[in-house]
Design an enzyme around this catalytic site. Sequence first.
Site, short mmCIF file in Angstrom:
data_model
loop_
_atom_site.label_atom_id
_atom_site.label_comp_id
_atom_site.label_asym_id
_atom_site.label_seq_id
_atom_site.Cartn_x
_atom_site.Cartn_y
_atom_site.Cartn_z
N CYS A 186 0.87 -1.05 0.09
CA CYS A 186 -0.10 0.06 -0.08
C CYS A 186 0.84 0.95 -0.10
O CYS A 186 1.99 1.09 -0.03
CB CYS A 186 -0.95 0.02 1.10
SG CYS A 186 -1.83 -1.62 1.36
N ALA B 125 -5.09 -4.37 -2.32
CA ALA B 125 -5.60 -5.60 -1.52
C ALA B 125 -4.80 -6.99 -1.80
O ALA B 125 -4.94 -7.34 -2.94
CB ALA B 125 -7.18 -5.91 -1.57
N VAL B 126 -4.41 -7.67 -0.86
CA VAL B 126 -3.72 -8.73 -1.03
C VAL B 126 -3.98 -9.91 -0.06
O VAL B 126 -4.45 -10.95 -0.40
CB VAL B 126 -2.18 -8.76 -0.95
CG1 VAL B 126 -1.11 -9.75 -0.96
CG2 VAL B 126 -1.68 -7.76 -1.88
N GLY C 285 2.71 -3.09 3.26
CA GLY C 285 3.54 -4.24 3.60
C GLY C 285 2.86 -5.48 3.93
O GLY C 285 1.54 -5.72 3.93
N GLU C 286 3.54 -6.46 4.42
CA GLU C 286 3.27 -7.81 4.65
C GLU C 286 4.01 -8.26 5.82
O GLU C 286 5.29 -8.24 5.98
CB GLU C 286 3.42 -8.72 3.48
CG GLU C 286 3.04 -8.40 2.18
CD GLU C 286 1.35 -8.40 2.18
OE1 GLU C 286 0.76 -8.95 3.16
OE2 GLU C 286 0.64 -8.30 1.09
N SER D 284 10.79 -12.43 -6.05
CA SER D 284 12.06 -11.94 -6.78
C SER D 284 13.32 -12.23 -6.08
O SER D 284 13.27 -12.55 -4.60
CB SER D 284 12.16 -10.19 -6.70
OG SER D 284 13.32 -9.93 -7.33
N GLY D 285 14.57 -12.36 -6.76
CA GLY D 285 15.71 -13.08 -6.02
C GLY D 285 16.62 -11.65 -5.52
O GLY D 285 17.78 -12.14 -5.29
#
Length: 616
Positions: free
Chosen positions: A2, A52-53, A79-80, A379-380
């Site tokens: 967000c 929205a995740v 974030g998460e 992603s790496g």
Amino acid sequence: MCGIAGWVAFDRDLTRERAALEAMTATMACRGPDGGGLHLTRHAALGHRRLAVIDPAGGAQPMAAEQGGHSPAVVSYSGEVFNHRELRTALQHAGHRFRTRSDTEVVLRAYLQWGPRFVDRLNGMYAFALWDARREELLLVRDRMGVKPLHFHRTGAGVLFGSEPKALFAHPALRPEVDLDGLRELLSTARTPGHAVYRGLVEVEPGQVVTVRRSGLTARRYWALEAREHTDDAAATAAAVRELLADTVRRQLDSDVPLCALLSGGLDSSAITALAAQALRRRGAGPVRTFAVDYAGQTERFRPDAMRGTPDGPYARLLAEHVGADHRTVELDSDTLSDPAHRTAVLRARDLPWEFGDMDTSMLLLFRAVRRDSTVALSGEAADELFGGYPWFHDPALIAAETFPWAALLARTAGLGAGPREGLLDPGLLAGLDLDAYRADRYREAVSAVPQLPGTDPVERRMRELTHLSLTRFVRILLDRKDRLSMACGLEVRVPFCDHRLVQYVFNTPWRIKSADGREKSLLRAAVRDLLPDAVADRAKSPYPSIQDLRYPRSLQSALGRLAADRDSPAAALLDRTAVAEALAPGADPQYARAATEVVLGIDDWLRTYDVSLVM
């Protein structure tokens, strides 16, 4: 993911400042296309734009905690938190009742239960503002590795804050100004912690909590890399890395919206993709979706250079076939990358001139394509910094350089047929900036902050320094770039190699284990080799691809000619007219001034678009 924005002022009633907060929050719509909200109280105003995740129906923000008929705390969160399920269980056992499935509510409840030290329990990538109405204080919090951005500006009686500078510049009291130190930071690649380039703006540092009260502002570091004794042997270390990485990828697959992996065919992205595919199979889910970027005709006409020995395409396809991925390649061409509208889109995403030229533009266009099918991507990023993938971990001259090693690498590249990045800037300006002295000062500061164990031998000591510099300076350049370009497209990019448990463990692993087979990233290769085809596992490091089509630098040369002829160019006073004339002379090699041209075109667009005042 967000975008957040807000204002705390102890000298006025912010319920009357809705228009200002709306303007600040609106700039974050790119980061949060799914909705928005405001929360205004007398001394605190929080704005939010939502992507929205997790729990799309229940996670609207700003979110207030309800307790005893009132709201003791409210948060605007980006974030998460990947361990939110475990934290929710612990909080429920402590008597908390939840209204949503979102990790945002877990953050709120964790604060109410454990106070400001609750951040020690979070595993994730996040940046948030939490207003405690009982204490009348604001907490600005950023994740340990700095994956998510957060900026603030001190006012006379509080702060303005936002995910990105553009949110703060939407406030009527603040305008973009850059002084000499800002230009030094912009051009030096030093990436000084807390420095935001713009005058008066401060970046919350990774692993930091900034607390704003009536009495003033304080900052506390809640996490930093520490020097610890490593007692595992090589086999146990590889097993621990595999376990930590697999657990991290499993956690980061948590999503209520479509998810994919970014796949270049290199060791890092291939390891993440293979682990994701394995975890999805165990869940009975469909194949992992993967995306790669390529340029028209480049795989067929690829020319090895000092940085890239092989094209990505064949390796990405090989890994995708190996794990049964649903793989797609986003192909771009010179005309698309040269489009000024795309360059300006990059500028607006980053709020600063392009740092990586065509690679910034191609990454933005890749993310736009990915977003049509997925909302979250793995992603790496950060594996090279952590496991020793860059040339400066292996080249004796770069190892010994008494400067930031990436700056030494850029200087070497400038001697191999390419001119320096600042080669078209006015010599008088460069003399006043004295970038070498600025970079040297910042380098000494950075090296002095490296934690060391007593009795460490010189080789191990230096490799620890290089790893620390890479993890606290260089990777932040790449993380900021990836966050801004992805979030400009409404795409959340997760970076499993930035899990702080993995970072702390590998940081303290001796260099002899990290480089056991004499190649870059030996430890990571040992940890994941069984998941990968040999050709992918043994592939040498190849950075994010840059377009090789000569039409691209020629288009830059044409744009430079137009800039030089424009008497109204805000960058005119910053140019070395002699160097520009040489770059535009008939027969001049457009590749030689390619990087320098990207720099001046970016500065010109930046000064125009943002109406930046240079305070010289």
